[in-house]
Scaffold this motif. Structure first.
Motif, PDB file in Angstrom:
ATOM      1  N   VAL A   1      -5.162  -7.967   6.175  1.00 25.07           N
ATOM      2  CA  VAL A   1      -5.257  -7.090   5.002  1.00 25.07           C
ATOM      3  C   VAL A   1      -6.710  -6.689   4.729  1.00 25.07           C
ATOM      4  CG1 VAL A   1      -3.125  -7.887   3.924  1.00 25.07           C
ATOM      5  CG2 VAL A   1      -5.277  -9.030   3.386  1.00 25.07           C
ATOM      6  N   GLN A   2      -7.663  -7.411   5.251  1.00 21.15           N
ATOM      7  CA  GLN A   2      -9.062  -7.042   5.082  1.00 21.15           C
ATOM      8  C   GLN A   2      -9.303  -5.619   5.606  1.00 21.15           C
ATOM      9  OE1 GLN A   2     -11.819  -9.596   7.191  1.00 21.15           O
ATOM     10  NE2 GLN A   2     -13.595  -8.477   6.498  1.00 21.15           N
ATOM     11  N   SER A   3      -8.783  -5.313   6.777  1.00 23.64           N
ATOM     12  CA  SER A   3      -8.949  -3.972   7.342  1.00 23.64           C
ATOM     13  C   SER A   3      -8.101  -2.954   6.588  1.00 23.64           C
ATOM     14  CB  SER A   3      -8.589  -3.957   8.825  1.00 23.64           C
ATOM     15  OG  SER A   3      -9.581  -4.629   9.563  1.00 23.64           O
TER      16      SER A   3
ATOM     17  N   ASP B   1      -7.225  -3.072   3.435  1.00 26.15           N
ATOM     18  CA  ASP B   1      -7.928  -2.824   2.165  1.00 26.15           C
ATOM     19  C   ASP B   1      -9.110  -1.871   2.368  1.00 26.15           C
ATOM     20  OD1 ASP B   1      -6.312  -4.451   0.584  1.00 26.15           O
ATOM     21  OD2 ASP B   1      -7.662  -6.181   0.688  1.00 26.15           O
ATOM     22  N   THR B   2      -9.858  -2.085   3.438  1.00 26.80           N
ATOM     23  CA  THR B   2     -11.021  -1.251   3.722  1.00 26.80           C
ATOM     24  C   THR B   2     -10.613   0.204   3.940  1.00 26.80           C
ATOM     25  OG1 THR B   2     -12.204  -3.139   4.670  1.00 26.80           O
ATOM     26  CG2 THR B   2     -12.997  -0.941   5.273  1.00 26.80           C
TER      27      THR B   2
ATOM     28  N   TYR C   1       0.807  -1.218   0.000  1.00 22.25           N
ATOM     29  CA  TYR C   1       0.000   0.000   0.000  1.00 22.25           C
ATOM     30  C   TYR C   1       0.845   1.276   0.000  1.00 22.25           C
ATOM     31  CZ  TYR C   1      -3.396  -3.415   1.726  1.00 22.25           C
ATOM     32  OH  TYR C   1      -4.183  -4.520   1.879  1.00 22.25           O
TER      33      TYR C   1
ATOM     34  N   VAL D   1      -7.881   1.714   2.751  1.00 19.14           N
ATOM     35  CA  VAL D   1      -7.390   2.288   1.493  1.00 19.14           C
ATOM     36  C   VAL D   1      -8.557   2.586   0.548  1.00 19.14           C
ATOM     37  CG1 VAL D   1      -6.024   1.797  -0.573  1.00 19.14           C
ATOM     38  CG2 VAL D   1      -5.081   1.311   1.691  1.00 19.14           C
ATOM     39  N   LYS D   2      -9.499   1.664   0.453  1.00 19.40           N
ATOM     40  CA  LYS D   2     -10.654   1.884  -0.438  1.00 19.40           C
ATOM     41  C   LYS D   2     -11.575   2.979   0.075  1.00 19.40           C
ATOM     42  CE  LYS D   2     -10.520  -2.774  -2.284  1.00 19.40           C
ATOM     43  NZ  LYS D   2     -11.011  -4.137  -2.162  1.00 19.40           N
TER      44      LYS D   2
END
Length: 192
Positions: free
Chosen positions: A105-107, A109-110, A42, A112-113
């Motif tokens: 990475v789920q958090s 990713d959330t 990221y 960043v998105k």
């Protein structure tokens, strides 16, 4: 568009844990190394935020990882965040505390998105779902000058600063990922 740097907050004294929380092994490597690997996709570059004693230990051991040494006489994570903005005021900072071993990475990713570059920061609601969680989030370049002024005014709570400014608040995909492990009983309770 500002670059996104990673900052792993490792500069605490770990007095309740009795050993350096950043060096605890939960995923086959030290927590700081694990988080560094998680943040790399990221970020332009990832730094460890360290205190002066940790800096000396890293120098003595020959570890070459990029790091930002706490520059201010402030206790707590605000020192690391402010030191990062002093190091590179034009960057946004993806901040992660070293004591969140359940983070995935789920958090990331959330975050960043859901990032809103027009706001001072993008963070999750805390584990109670009421207040901002300051130790996992993206802080935009505009946060740096505001942070410097807050310190001059004697305000040292990152959560309080987030509450006082225009930020993007998101719901965390799994609230367990925000779990801080600060002492041995908490670690044992989770079987870590």
């Amino acid at each position: 568009m500002s670059k996104l740097n990673g900052l792993i907050l490792t500069g605490g004294r770990s007095t309740r844990m009795g050993e350096d929380k950043a060096q605890l092994v939960y995923h086959g490597k030290s927590q700081r190394e694990h988080l560094m690997e998680m943040l790399r996709p990221y970020c332009s570059v990832v730094f460890w935020s360290v205190n002066v004693n940790q800096e000396a230990e890293l120098e003595a051991s020959g570890q070459l990882q990029l790091r930002i040494v706490d520059r201010y006489a402030i206790d707590g994570p605000l020192n690391g965040i402010l030191s990062a903005f002093t190091y590179d005021p034009g960057a946004a900072w993806f901040v992660v505390a070293c004591d969140m071993p359940l983070l995935t990475v789920q958090s990331l990713d959330t975050l960043v998105k859901g990032r809103n570059r027009e706001k001072m920061a993008t963070v999750f609601y805390d584990s109670d779902g009421k207040l901002p969680e300051p130790l996992l989030g993206i802080y935009e370049p505009a946060f740096g000058p505001m942070l410097q002024q807050a310190v001059k005014d004697g305000v040292y709570s990152p959560r309080q600063l987030l509450q006082q400014h225009d930020i993007q608040l998101l719901s965390v995909p799994d609230v367990r990922e925000l779990t801080n492990i600060n002492d041995q009983p908490s670690r044992k309770k989770l079987g870590l």
